[in-house]
Design a protein around this motif. Structure first.
Motif, PDB file in Angstrom:
ATOM      1  N   ASN A  49      -8.827   3.480  -1.596  1.00 53.38           N
ATOM      2  CA  ASN A  49      -8.565   4.333  -0.435  1.00 53.38           C
ATOM      3  C   ASN A  49      -7.571   5.434  -0.771  1.00 53.38           C
ATOM      4  OD1 ASN A  49      -9.705   3.298   2.395  1.00 53.38           O
ATOM      5  ND2 ASN A  49      -9.425   1.533   1.066  1.00 53.38           N
TER       6      ASN A  49
ATOM      7  N   GLY B  31       0.810  -1.206   0.000  1.00 52.31           N
ATOM      8  CA  GLY B  31       0.000   0.000   0.000  1.00 52.31           C
ATOM      9  C   GLY B  31       0.850   1.265   0.000  1.00 52.31           C
TER      10      GLY B  31
ATOM     11  N   PHE C 156     -11.923  -1.779   3.200  1.00 51.60           N
ATOM     12  CA  PHE C 156     -10.525  -2.000   3.579  1.00 51.60           C
ATOM     13  C   PHE C 156     -10.434  -2.870   4.833  1.00 51.60           C
ATOM     14  CE2 PHE C 156      -6.498  -0.775   5.594  1.00 51.60           C
ATOM     15  CZ  PHE C 156      -5.624  -0.999   4.539  1.00 51.60           C
TER      16      PHE C 156
ATOM     17  N   TRP D 274       0.897   4.085  -2.945  1.00 50.66           N
ATOM     18  CA  TRP D 274       0.738   5.520  -2.680  1.00 50.66           C
ATOM     19  C   TRP D 274       1.848   6.302  -3.373  1.00 50.66           C
ATOM     20  CZ3 TRP D 274      -2.377   8.857   0.367  1.00 50.66           C
ATOM     21  CH2 TRP D 274      -1.860  10.147   0.532  1.00 50.66           C
TER      22      TRP D 274
ATOM     23  N   ILE E 139      -7.048  -1.226  -2.071  1.00 49.12           N
ATOM     24  CA  ILE E 139      -6.124  -0.258  -1.470  1.00 49.12           C
ATOM     25  C   ILE E 139      -6.074   1.009  -2.311  1.00 49.12           C
ATOM     26  CG2 ILE E 139      -3.701   0.191  -0.902  1.00 49.12           C
ATOM     27  CD1 ILE E 139      -3.456  -2.822  -0.252  1.00 49.12           C
ATOM     28  N   ASP E 140      -6.075   0.826  -3.634  1.00 53.70           N
ATOM     29  CA  ASP E 140      -6.027   1.969  -4.540  1.00 53.70           C
ATOM     30  C   ASP E 140      -7.257   2.859  -4.387  1.00 53.70           C
ATOM     31  OD1 ASP E 140      -4.749   3.403  -6.750  1.00 53.70           O
ATOM     32  OD2 ASP E 140      -6.438   2.714  -7.948  1.00 53.70           O
TER      33      ASP E 140
END
Length: 309
Positions: A282, A126, A162, A130, A279-280
């Motif tokens: 979020n 993650g 998530f 980012w 994750i992307d």
């Protein structure tokens, strides 16, 4: 930095999947109880389980080098507190992974340590995602999400996704490394639907968390379309829902084939892809300005629709 971030991210994805191959092929102790050496030497005889485990370590060493280069470059090039925090977090998670990797070998694959090792890999993934998104997008996309009713609702749904994802990953890794994968059939546990022992309870918990993740992803995709969260989020959610359904089918096949090695690796690869997508989502919410698609006409002469309440 964009290219370096991309290749570091790809290397991490490959290492996670290859780590699943190491575990599924029972090659985790291919170097014996030695770390950082392998069977007492720096370069062992490369064959069988030793070759597989040694290759995993070499890929890990390459990833460590790429991560250090990436984090240093981001730290020097950005004055953003968030960017620096993420780069520092990636470096710390990498250090923890190295230590846990040594513990896994020294203590002969303890399930709790292996599960923690696996889960931290996704936190690390993650951080890299980012950094890649930060380098990939133009600066105007890196603003906080507007606090509209739609933005708050989207955050609530995607944050819950998530949490469900984290539960599924943790339970799946624990089931895998406790060898509980065949405690239940693809549909029932023996001759009954409900678990009757500890192994079946853990397996059922993993399945329940996975089903909840997929179903909630589908529901969130529906809500996103109905509430008009915007095409970027809607498309991401639709893709995540499709990959989630694919993962369910692969999970059934994996159990039905008694966890054949090829299907176990595919199951992990697609599961990791799904994790990347969620994750992307979020990351997108925290990096992008969430705009109401309903405020912009879709075609010339078409009036915007008021989102449903």
């Amino acid at each position: 930095m964009k290219s370096l971030a991309f290749w570091t991210l790809c290397t991490t994805y490959f290492l996670i999947v290859f780590g699943g191959y190491v575990a599924s092929s029972n090659s985790g102790m291919g170097c014996g109880p030695d770390w950082p050496l392998c069977n007492g030497v720096l370069i062992p005889v490369l064959k069988g389980a030793t070759l597989i485990e040694y290759a995993h370590r070499l890929i890990g060493a390459l990833l460590a080098l790429l991560t250090v280069m990436l984090c240093l470059r981001l730290w020097r090039s950005s004055r953003s507190g968030t960017d620096r925090f993420v780069s520092a977090a990636a470096a710390v998670l990498l250090a923890i992974q190295i230590i846990l990797g040594a513990f896994v070998v020294w203590f002969d694959l303890p399930p709790i340590v292996v599960t923690t090792h696996f889960f931290i890999a996704f936190l690390f993934l993650g951080c890299l995602l980012w950094i890649w998104r930060r380098a990939h997008h133009s600066p105007h996309l890196h603003q906080p999400v507007k606090r509209t009713s739609i933005g708050i609702e989207a955050k609530r749904h995607i944050h819950l996704l998530f949490v469900l994802l984290a539960a599924t990953l943790l339970l799946g890794a624990y089931v895998k490394h406790q060898h509980y994968g065949l405690s239940c059939g693809w549909l029932t546990c023996g001759k009954q639907l409900w678990p009757s022992n500890e192994a079946q309870m853990w397996q059922t918990a993993h399945r329940t968390a996975a089903a909840a993740t997929v179903l909630y992803t589908i529901w969130t995709a529906f809500v996103a379309h109905k509430r008009r969260w915007g095409r970027p989020l809607e498309r991401r959610l639709l893709l995540a829902a499709a990959v989630g359904l694919l993962q369910v089918v692969i999970g059934v096949i994996t159990v039905a084939t008694e966890i054949r090695l090829s299907w176990a690796i595919i199951h992990l690869a697609v599961g990791t892809w799904l994790a990347l997508l969620l994750i992307d989502l979020n990351i997108y919410l925290h990096m992008s300005v969430l705009t109401r698609r309903s405020s912009v006409p879709r075609r010339m002469g078409e009036h915007p629709r008021t989102p449903a309440r």
